[in-house]
Design a protein around this motif. Structure first.
Motif, PDB file in Angstrom:
ATOM      1  N   GLU A 110     116.517  23.298  17.192  1.00  0.00           N
ATOM      2  CA  GLU A 110     117.438  22.905  16.123  1.00  0.00           C
ATOM      3  C   GLU A 110     116.918  21.681  15.375  1.00  0.00           C
ATOM      4  OE1 GLU A 110     121.351  22.587  17.826  1.00  0.00           O
ATOM      5  OE2 GLU A 110     121.378  24.695  18.403  1.00  0.00           O
ATOM      6  N   SER A 111     115.652  21.747  15.023  1.00  0.00           N
ATOM      7  CA  SER A 111     114.984  20.638  14.335  1.00  0.00           C
ATOM      8  C   SER A 111     114.732  20.986  12.875  1.00  0.00           C
ATOM      9  CB  SER A 111     113.664  20.325  15.045  1.00  0.00           C
ATOM     10  OG  SER A 111     113.885  20.017  16.381  1.00  0.00           O
ATOM     11  N   PHE A 112     115.749  21.436  12.197  1.00  0.00           N
ATOM     12  CA  PHE A 112     115.576  21.910  10.830  1.00  0.00           C
ATOM     13  C   PHE A 112     115.303  20.782   9.849  1.00  0.00           C
ATOM     14  CE2 PHE A 112     118.111  25.225  12.928  1.00  0.00           C
ATOM     15  CZ  PHE A 112     117.198  26.262  12.808  1.00  0.00           C
ATOM     16  N   ASP A 113     115.817  19.572  10.116  1.00  0.00           N
ATOM     17  CA  ASP A 113     115.544  18.445   9.223  1.00  0.00           C
ATOM     18  C   ASP A 113     114.050  18.117   9.222  1.00  0.00           C
ATOM     19  OD1 ASP A 113     118.213  18.257   8.592  1.00  0.00           O
ATOM     20  OD2 ASP A 113     118.628  16.638  10.015  1.00  0.00           O
ATOM     21  N   GLU A 114     113.455  18.107  10.420  1.00  0.00           N
ATOM     22  CA  GLU A 114     112.016  17.836  10.512  1.00  0.00           C
ATOM     23  C   GLU A 114     111.213  18.927   9.821  1.00  0.00           C
ATOM     24  OE1 GLU A 114     111.096  16.421  14.755  1.00  0.00           O
ATOM     25  OE2 GLU A 114     113.262  16.763  14.663  1.00  0.00           O
ATOM     26  N   LEU A 115     111.646  20.165  10.007  1.00  0.00           N
ATOM     27  CA  LEU A 115     110.960  21.291   9.383  1.00  0.00           C
ATOM     28  C   LEU A 115     111.062  21.202   7.864  1.00  0.00           C
ATOM     29  CD1 LEU A 115     109.401  23.884   9.979  1.00  0.00           C
ATOM     30  CD2 LEU A 115     111.582  25.095   9.986  1.00  0.00           C
ATOM     31  N   ALA A 116     112.233  20.868   7.376  1.00  0.00           N
ATOM     32  CA  ALA A 116     112.430  20.752   5.929  1.00  0.00           C
ATOM     33  C   ALA A 116     111.546  19.654   5.347  1.00  0.00           C
ATOM     34  CB  ALA A 116     113.900  20.471   5.617  1.00  0.00           C
ATOM     35  N   SER A 117     111.449  18.528   6.025  1.00  0.00           N
ATOM     36  CA  SER A 117     110.631  17.433   5.492  1.00  0.00           C
ATOM     37  C   SER A 117     109.155  17.818   5.481  1.00  0.00           C
ATOM     38  CB  SER A 117     110.850  16.150   6.288  1.00  0.00           C
ATOM     39  OG  SER A 117     110.367  16.281   7.601  1.00  0.00           O
ATOM     40  N   VAL A 118     108.712  18.600   6.455  1.00  0.00           N
ATOM     41  CA  VAL A 118     107.318  19.057   6.480  1.00  0.00           C
ATOM     42  C   VAL A 118     107.051  19.989   5.304  1.00  0.00           C
ATOM     43  CG1 VAL A 118     105.678  20.481   7.757  1.00  0.00           C
ATOM     44  CG2 VAL A 118     106.994  18.734   8.951  1.00  0.00           C
ATOM     45  N   TYR A 119     107.973  20.906   5.056  1.00  0.00           N
ATOM     46  CA  TYR A 119     107.771  21.834   3.945  1.00  0.00           C
ATOM     47  C   TYR A 119     107.836  21.107   2.606  1.00  0.00           C
ATOM     48  CZ  TYR A 119     107.738  26.102   6.724  1.00  0.00           C
ATOM     49  OH  TYR A 119     107.384  27.097   7.587  1.00  0.00           O
TER      50      TYR A 119
END
Length: 198
Positions: free
Chosen positions: A186-195
């Motif tokens: 549930e690390s979608f914030d980190e994933l979003a910042s990477v993208y």
């Protein structure tokens, strides 16, 4: 052997550690039992380490481990101490990696592979750009992520997947692995910042 044992004890009493290390090397050469030989070599490594001769200490620990491998032997403990020293960090990891693979200690192996990856990441730019180097690094990062996932260490698995993604952001399998791990943790914030950075 008895004479060398006596000399080794005498040198220890006299605090003549270099001579004691030499006596232990000779005792290791004379030992017929692998466990005894490994013990002499590990003791030699410890003395050399205390004296600041880290290269020779690592060599003694490595020989001890190769002679008689045990999961928590003095040689393993010594090599793990050498992981904390800049001069021997990557070489010690190279010796410990096959040992931890053979013992099946997933947590220790993941930690060692992290050190191996750090070493690869610090390679000169000319080397880092080679396909062989990139392939090795990606293999290590994927293995670390898989080990961390099996150990339920989701944030560490995600960190490894993020490193792999940074190396090859357009690789679809790397993207899928990153997405799967981000979803599981549930690390979608980190994933979003990477993208967003891509």
């Amino acid at each position: 052997a008895d004479a060398w044992s006596g000399l080794e004890r005498l040198f220890a009493k006299l605090r003549r550690f270099s001579d004691q290390a030499t006596a232990l090397a000779r005792l290791a050469e004379l030992a017929s039992e692998p466990s005894a030989k490994a013990g002499y070599l590990a003791r030699r490594g410890r003395i050399l380490e205390k004296e600041g001769n880290l290269g020779e200490a690592m060599e003694a620990y490595s020989q001890s481990l190769a002679t008689f491998a045990q999961a928590e032997s003095e040689a393993v403990v010594g090599l793990e101490r050498l992981l904390d020293r800049d001069e021997t960090r990557f070489a010690a990891a190279g010796v410990l990696e096959p040992h931890h693979r053979s013992t099946g200690d997933a947590r220790a192996l993941a930690g060692i592979l992290d050190v191996v990856d750090d070493g690869l990441a610090q390679a000169p730019a000319k080397v880092r750009g080679q396909a062989k180097h990139l392939k090795k690094r990606l293999g290590i990062l994927r293995e670390v992520a898989g080990l961390r996932e099996r150990l339920n260490e989701g944030s560490l698995a995600l960190a490894a997947r993020l490193k792999a993604f940074a190396l090859v952001p357009h690789d679809e399998s790397i993207r899928n692995e990153l997405w799967r791990t981000a979803e599981a943790t549930e690390s979608f914030d980190e994933l979003a910042s990477v993208y967003e950075e891509e």
